[in-house]
Design a protein around this motif. Structure first.
Motif, short mmCIF file in Angstrom:
data_model
loop_
_atom_site.label_atom_id
_atom_site.label_comp_id
_atom_site.label_asym_id
_atom_site.label_seq_id
_atom_site.Cartn_x
_atom_site.Cartn_y
_atom_site.Cartn_z
N UNK A 1 0.85 -1.18 0.00
CA UNK A 1 0.00 0.00 0.00
C UNK A 1 0.89 1.24 0.00
N UNK A 2 0.49 2.28 -0.70
CA UNK A 2 1.27 3.52 -0.79
C UNK A 2 1.12 4.31 0.51
N UNK A 3 2.08 4.14 1.42
CA UNK A 3 1.94 4.73 2.75
C UNK A 3 2.19 6.24 2.75
N UNK A 4 2.91 6.78 1.76
CA UNK A 4 3.08 8.23 1.68
C UNK A 4 1.78 8.90 1.23
N UNK A 5 1.11 8.30 0.27
CA UNK A 5 -0.21 8.80 -0.13
C UNK A 5 -1.20 8.67 1.03
N UNK A 6 -1.10 7.56 1.76
CA UNK A 6 -1.94 7.35 2.94
C UNK A 6 -1.78 8.50 3.94
N UNK A 7 -0.54 8.95 4.15
CA UNK A 7 -0.30 10.06 5.08
C UNK A 7 -1.01 11.33 4.63
N UNK A 8 -1.07 11.56 3.32
CA UNK A 8 -1.79 12.74 2.81
C UNK A 8 -3.30 12.59 3.01
N UNK A 9 -3.80 11.39 2.75
CA UNK A 9 -5.25 11.16 2.82
C UNK A 9 -5.76 11.24 4.26
N UNK A 10 -5.02 10.64 5.20
CA UNK A 10 -5.51 10.51 6.57
C UNK A 10 -4.75 11.39 7.56
N UNK A 11 -4.18 12.46 7.09
CA UNK A 11 -3.36 13.34 7.92
C UNK A 11 -4.10 13.85 9.14
N UNK A 12 -5.40 14.09 9.02
CA UNK A 12 -6.17 14.64 10.13
C UNK A 12 -6.54 13.60 11.18
N UNK B 1 5.11 14.04 7.87
CA UNK B 1 4.58 14.31 9.20
C UNK B 1 4.90 15.74 9.63
N UNK B 2 6.10 16.23 9.30
CA UNK B 2 6.44 17.62 9.62
C UNK B 2 5.55 18.57 8.83
N UNK B 3 5.34 18.28 7.57
CA UNK B 3 4.51 19.14 6.72
C UNK B 3 3.07 19.18 7.20
N UNK B 4 2.59 18.04 7.75
CA UNK B 4 1.19 17.94 8.15
C UNK B 4 0.96 18.29 9.63
N UNK B 5 1.96 18.87 10.28
CA UNK B 5 1.82 19.34 11.67
C UNK B 5 1.58 18.22 12.67
#
Length: 359
Positions: free
Chosen positions: A226-237, A288-292
């Motif tokens: 699974x694309x875990x970097x894309x996952x971080x963007x999708x579920x950042x909140x 993670x830094x970018x997404x606070x």
């Protein structure tokens, strides 16, 4: 942007009957000596922590915090994975989960689940007394044996599983809300919440509960491809906890994703000490830094090859090297100049001659 905290250490894989891993003071001294700044405590491990006492005694919680403070440590979070696993157990796995509950309850599936639900409530209370805002867990699973759809899954099977899963967890989510604690599900193979789609299916059924959050562990996504970097963007909140754990996937002409009948060292997909696998941690820490993300980076050591003490020592250095201390400056400010609104308008071709006085 925010600088995340770390390194913390998840104690589940280190706790043991032998010292220094059989008591909280001893394991705290060991962890501090290796450079950790926090400990993630498994609430089920009575050698280290009494969750029932912590739920009811502020004095005990202050004693626990004081024990860690003597070594320059804090508690990052409590974890409740084994309690969560017992919330939903398919009969095929019932006996395998007996060891997660007291001996008197073994063989009694309903009693184990009721005990686990109460332990989750106690863990939320303990988290609040300890001043913690996030708690990790597993979802448990009714449907995992039916992951591959052959023989054909009957219509309604998965919906029924998720409906019951949500029914069991909703009161716990409400209890966590009363204590001001987020419940962070580790998205993990073997659980009904094992990827983004299944998390969304569950989230919908608990009415987008504000305490329903995610523990992010990229190693499980490597094994799922699974694309875990894309996952971080999708579920950042939703991401409130982070396990730093590595893995690798090396398919061959003999085995691939379903090579699970082999021992860990012989599988195509296997867990490795951080830095020894294929996870793109530079990309993850940057996201993670970018997404606070303001939580902890917690080492979870699981490796089929390396000694655990080496994994811990190297893990501290690895996390310290990857934590991004975010900047409060813009790197090209040196070339900037003050510009007023009239100059901005002129740069855009918006300046117009005055029409005042024209007939």
């Amino acid at each position: 942007m925010k600088t995340l905290k770390g390194p913390s250490l998840h104690l589940a894989q280190f706790s043991d009957v032998a010292p220094p891993f059989n008591s909280l003071p001893a394991i705290a001294a060991w962890a501090a000596d290796r450079g950790f700044k926090a400990l993630q405590i498994p609430a089920w491990d009575e050698r280290l922590f009494d969750v029932s006492l912590a739920a009811h005694s502020q004095d005990y919680c202050e004693e626990v915090s004081g024990t860690l403070a003597e070594h320059g440590l804090v508690i990052s979070e409590l974890t409740t994975h084994l309690f969560g696993q017992l919330v939903a157990v398919h009969p095929a796995y019932d006996r395998l989960c007996d060891g997660f509950a007291p001996p008197a309850l073994q063989g009694n599936a309903a009693a184990k689940t009721e005990w686990a639900l109460e332990r989750l409530r106690l863990s939320a209370k303990a988290s609040r007394r300890l001043g913690l805002t996030d708690m990790g867990t597993f979802s448990g699973s009714f449907a995992w044996p039916y992951l591959f759809p052959f023989p054909q899954r009957p219509a309604g099977l998965i919906d029924s599983a998720f409906d019951e899963l949500a029914k069991r967890w909703l009161p716990i989510l409400n209890a966590c809300d009363e204590e001001g604690v987020n419940l962070c599900y580790e998205i993990h193979p073997g659980e009904d919440l094992h990827d983004g789609v299944t998390f969304e299916m569950f989230l919908q059924r608990v009415d987008n509960h504000p305490r329903c959050r995610i523990l992010f562990d990229p190693s499980h996504f490597v094994l799922q491809q699974l694309d875990y970097l894309d996952y971080l963007d999708i579920y950042r909140d939703f991401i409130r906890m982070f396990h730093v754990k590595d893995a690798e996937f090396n398919p061959t002409g003999r085995q691939g994703l379903y090579g699970g009948y082999q021992g860990w060292a012989d599988r195509a997909g296997r867990f490795r000490s951080v830095g020894d696998g294929q996870v793109d941690f530079k990309g993850i820490f940057s996201k993670l830094a970018l997404h606070d993300y303001a939580g902890w980076a917690t080492l979870e050591w699981e490796c089929c090859l390396k000694d655990q003490d080496d994994g811990a020592r190297q893990g501290v250095a690895f996390i310290n090297e990857h934590i991004i201390r975010v900047t409060d400056k813009v790197f090209d400010d040196f070339a900037g100049a003050a510009v007023d609104q009239a100059q901005l308008d002129a740069m855009l071709g918006l300046a117009r001659p005055s029409l005042q006085g024209r007939a």
